[in-house]
Design an enzyme around this catalytic site. Sequence first.
Site, mmCIF file in Angstrom:
data_model
loop_
_atom_site.group_PDB
_atom_site.id
_atom_site.type_symbol
_atom_site.label_atom_id
_atom_site.label_comp_id
_atom_site.label_asym_id
_atom_site.label_seq_id
_atom_site.Cartn_x
_atom_site.Cartn_y
_atom_site.Cartn_z
ATOM 1 N N THR A 71 68.842 -3.478 52.271
ATOM 2 C CA THR A 71 68.887 -3.037 53.653
ATOM 3 C C THR A 71 67.824 -3.691 54.540
ATOM 4 O O THR A 71 66.833 -4.226 54.075
ATOM 5 C CB THR A 71 68.790 -1.497 53.719
ATOM 6 O OG1 THR A 71 69.705 -0.938 52.787
ATOM 7 C CG2 THR A 71 69.112 -0.964 55.069
ATOM 8 N N SER B 8 71.792 6.308 52.574
ATOM 9 C CA SER B 8 70.482 6.874 52.919
ATOM 10 C C SER B 8 69.930 6.302 54.214
ATOM 11 O O SER B 8 68.836 6.698 54.638
ATOM 12 C CB SER B 8 69.475 6.596 51.794
ATOM 13 O OG SER B 8 69.857 7.241 50.611
ATOM 14 N N GLU C 176 73.404 -3.634 50.538
ATOM 15 C CA GLU C 176 72.972 -2.789 49.431
ATOM 16 C C GLU C 176 71.978 -3.514 48.541
ATOM 17 O O GLU C 176 70.866 -3.723 48.959
ATOM 18 C CB GLU C 176 74.149 -2.224 48.624
ATOM 19 C CG GLU C 176 73.950 -0.776 48.158
ATOM 20 C CD GLU C 176 73.037 -0.581 46.958
ATOM 21 O OE1 GLU C 176 72.997 -1.449 46.084
ATOM 22 O OE2 GLU C 176 72.383 0.469 46.889
#
Length: 596
Positions: free
Chosen positions: A407, A479, A427
């Site tokens: 990220t 997240s 990712e």
Amino acid sequence: MSPARASLTLSGLLLVPLYSFGFSYEAPSVTPEVGSGYEEKPGWATESFAVAAANPLATDAGYQVLKAGGNAVDAAIAVQMVLTLVEPQSSGIGGGAFLLHYDGADVQAYDGRETAPAGATGELFMEDGEPLTFMEAVASGLSVGVPGTVRMLEQAHREHGKLDWSELFVPAITLAEEGFEISQRLHTSLASDQALASDPLAGKFYFDAEGEPLAVGETLKNPALAEVLRRIASQGSQAFYEGELADDIASRVQGHATRPGSMTVDDISGYQAVEREPICTPWQQWDVCGFPPPSSGHITVMQILGILDQQPLLEAPLDNGVSSSGWLHQFLEASRLAFADRGRYIADPDFVDAPGGDWTSMLAPAYLARRSELIGDASMGDNAQPGNPGELDVTWASQPDQPEYGTSHISIIDAEGNAVAMTTSIEQAFGSRIMADGGTGLPGGYMLNNELTDFSFTPEIDGVPVANRVEPGKRPRSSMSPTLVFDQDTGELIASLGSPGGAAIIHYTARTLVAMRDWGMSAQEALNLPHAITTGGDVYLEEGRFPEAIKEALEAYGHTVSERELTSGLQAIRVLEDGTLFGGADPRREGVVMGE
């Protein structure tokens, strides 16, 4: 030249005319600082606008767009396209993103998260009744979700953009054609990867004939990416989601040598970005706005902060920036409780109902007060259990713990007061280790994501389904926590922030908010603080940043503690009381802030 601009040394400038608006892009010759370890950064004060991104070339592209009269959305697009080139291990057009936008009145949440192809099932990552190992799943065609970044950015630009869409691609196209210098961080990422060299395109592009990664300072051109971006610039997102570029993505995924995926051109052409209702949560004098599910970021961040607010007030960090062991214990225990709820309830809202029919039930003060009462003087360890925030129609099994990575984050505030907080990802480092060249046959290209590994590998436990299991068309839980902060009384913008870091994004963002609000720290001071995280099991302290006494004190609370490198990539821009800006970039990565 402004002080913030002067932080980069520009030489050998290339003048490239753009299509309109009297805007020309100057390609700076910049070598980013070392991207591993810890490099002190000063913070950057600006008068009217600021851009914070993970690489100086990307930051500079956003800066030049704002200088040319573009706005925050325009700058974010230019930054993302350059990051696709210079930070291919973290984000790009082959992945997905969440973008929060503030236009001076309203906050909007643009969801560009990847989707599972129609052929994906809950057994996607299962073989012979057992889940694949993480890296078996990652480095495969199975892990690739339909990319969402390009279509999402086009939607945001259609609603808010100021410069022409095509102009925003010129910095990345120019750098791809003229070349950029390999940074220490990119070299380190290449050198530490065991799977990338086996990809037929990436292996030839990023490694030499002896299989060694490209050296720091070597100039790298990416003609395939330049051609792909040129098509998207001239034809819009349709060029990416249909035709030759889409055919190439599907063939790369389906043609993986060991574990091919099922993605089709129909999966790609059918992708839709979604505008969702942001969640804005009161937090004492601030309103903190973040992304709703399929992101778990905002809910989990605000659960941690809401639980902490119910705890006895403890002292601020010591003089060296290290938090007290008592505060760290509270923070870690609150994290355990929040992650227990996250693992039970949060998934794609198009497939999973919120507890009590409303995601904010998980942030209700009364509920968080009950959760806070569970924190005592001894750590819960891995025994933290999910609570019951509302009447449930369906009972879900808690997802087993599994890795999350990758990220990049972009924060921008423009001269008109518009703001962007955008977290973007493929990712794991270099995603699925599958490079796509758009069918151009030219050297280079871009990396395809492995975001489907953010789904639970195990679809059910003892016959009870996991909320975040794989289903066709579903978006995996994330997240990512792009965050915009406002003054509760005046409604004025206070900050834009966020971070990469997998599940630890949540801890990094939560601790930064505490440092700025409760401890009176500047954006840079908050980003400099050492990290401590847990998702419910062991506690990890940032290696070399905590005195032994803190580790011993946490162990006395019952935590199992070890040290590791915790490489966040926080970016934050704070609006000061006089209306000027102060930005910070994470000392653990190569990002900078620029503005005037």
